[in-house]
Design an enzyme around this catalytic site. Structure first.
Site, PDB file in Angstrom:
ATOM      1  CB  CYS A  72      -0.928  -0.013   1.211  1.00 34.30           C
ATOM      2  SG  CYS A  72      -1.947  -1.507   1.337  1.00 34.30           S
ATOM      3  CB  CYS A  75       0.670   1.871   4.570  1.00 29.83           C
ATOM      4  SG  CYS A  75       0.560   1.196   6.248  1.00 29.83           S
ATOM      5  CB  CYS A 143     -13.682  -1.903  15.898  1.00 26.40           C
ATOM      6  SG  CYS A 143     -13.313  -1.729  14.124  1.00 26.40           S
ATOM      7  CB  CYS A 203     -15.698  -0.116  10.352  1.00 25.28           C
ATOM      8  SG  CYS A 203     -14.764   1.433  10.388  1.00 25.28           S
ATOM      9  NE  ARG A 276     -14.709   6.278  13.823  1.00 27.36           N
ATOM     10  CZ  ARG A 276     -14.967   4.988  13.631  1.00 27.36           C
ATOM     11  NH1 ARG A 276     -14.339   4.322  12.691  1.00 27.36           N
ATOM     12  NH2 ARG A 276     -15.851   4.371  14.390  1.00 27.36           N
TER      13      ARG A 276
END
Length: 331
Positions: A72, A75, A143, A203, A276
């Site tokens: 990624c 990241c 979570c 999520c 969020r």
């Protein structure tokens, strides 16, 4: 899983349809409304489905940092890039639970645990399940984000008491391949399907400011809004500056008004989802955050650190929410 279910009906008594058949042109038309009209529509939808003067507070902990085999391009935890981050082992359960207890005392109602894996090994999942059960026993929502899951792994997490699983789509289908090559977008969608089958809430959101176009941000929203069931939580992350990763060369922080427009569009397209403000809030002024709340954002992460990057201090958050008359778990 994408794009076929038409309109669902809202729960909770109102008759506005929750759609899963959005066209890109419709999202662009919403986003391009005169600002006052867009904000009015978003705030109206928000009030139909949520308390407009309440913001959910969650806390996020990296339980296994760095050394991730994914590439990624945004990241700091990818093993592909030299970002100066030192990889660590999975944290001990007692340390995780103690951190969750402190987060609860600080005002967090949900505790999120993140591990930098492509997918968890069964022996690691054993430990994570123990953490989930222990945090759940504190009276907090739980979570985790652990990478890709099989249905069996998702079922084990559900049995442990997991409430939410985070697995972001990150960006639009068109831009995705420019940022990630080691995991396909379909891999991500498949994991979301496994989570749903296991009875865990989803999520899922994405990242803005990586050099993508507005069309890509809207494409990400269309992808999420056309899932058979919308994610219960939709995090909109502002890319946190990380030197040493490919995105550093292409990143461009969004204009604040375009940021608010995206939040408002997300609110209208996914009326029942919690939206969020996630990573990158340290770059946002109080005024920008206030406009995002007005546009329908109703959740934030609290705590000084988000995984490996900074987050606004708790006293700044408490002061802002108090000035806005917004209730939360913060004192």
């Amino acid at each position: 899983m994408v794009g076929g279910a038409g309109a669902q009906r809202n729960e909770g008594g109102n008759n506005a349809p929750v759609r899963s058949n959005w066209e890109r042109a419709e999202a662009e038309a919403l986003y391009g409304l005169p600002f006052a009209d867009l904000m009015f529509r978003a705030q109206s939808v928000h009030r139909e489905n949520f308390d407009p003067n309440h913001v959910e507070t969650a806390s996020l902990l990296s339980i296994k940092t760095g050394g991730c085999p994914e590439d990624c391009g945004y990241c700091a935890q990818s093993a592909y890039y030299d970002t100066g981050l030192k990889a660590s082992r999975l944290k001990a359960r007692a340390d995780v639970v103690a951190t969750a207890q402190r987060a609860k005392e600080a005002g967090a109602s949900r505790f999120c645990m993140a591990a930098a894996w492509r997918s968890p090994k069964d022996r690691d999942l054993d430990q994570v399940c123990e953490m989930v059960s222990a945090v759940k026993a504190l009276g907090m929502e739980t979570c985790v984000t652990l990478g890709m899951l099989t249905l069996r792994q998702a079922a084990r997490l559900a049995e442990a008491g997991l409430d939410f699983y985070n697995h972001n789509v990150d960006t639009s289908p068109e831009f995705y391949g420019r940022v990630i090559t080691t995991r396909t977008l379909q891999d991500r969608i498949d994991t979301l399907a496994q989570v749903r089958k296991a009875g865990i809430k989803v999520c899922s959101g994405g990242i803005i400011g990586m050099g993508e176009r507005v069309e890509d941000r809207l494409g990400m929203l269309v992808l999420l809004a056309n899932l058979q069931k919308h994610p219960e939580s939709v995090p909109i992350n502002l890319w946190n500056e990380v030197k040493g990763v490919p995105v550093y060369a292409t990143a461009e922080r969004p204009d604040p008004i375009t940021h608010v427009r995206l939040v408002a569009t997300a609110r209208i397209m996914m009326p029942k989802s919690v939206v969020r403000l996630s990573a990158g809030r340290q770059y946002m002024t109080d005024e920008l955050q206030a406009l995002c709340f007005l546009a329908g954002a109703n959740s934030i992460f609290i705590g000084d650190v988000l995984l490996t990057t900074e987050n606004p201090k708790a006293d700044r958050d408490a002061n802002l929410l108090n000035r806005l008359g917004i209730t939360s778990g913060l004192a």
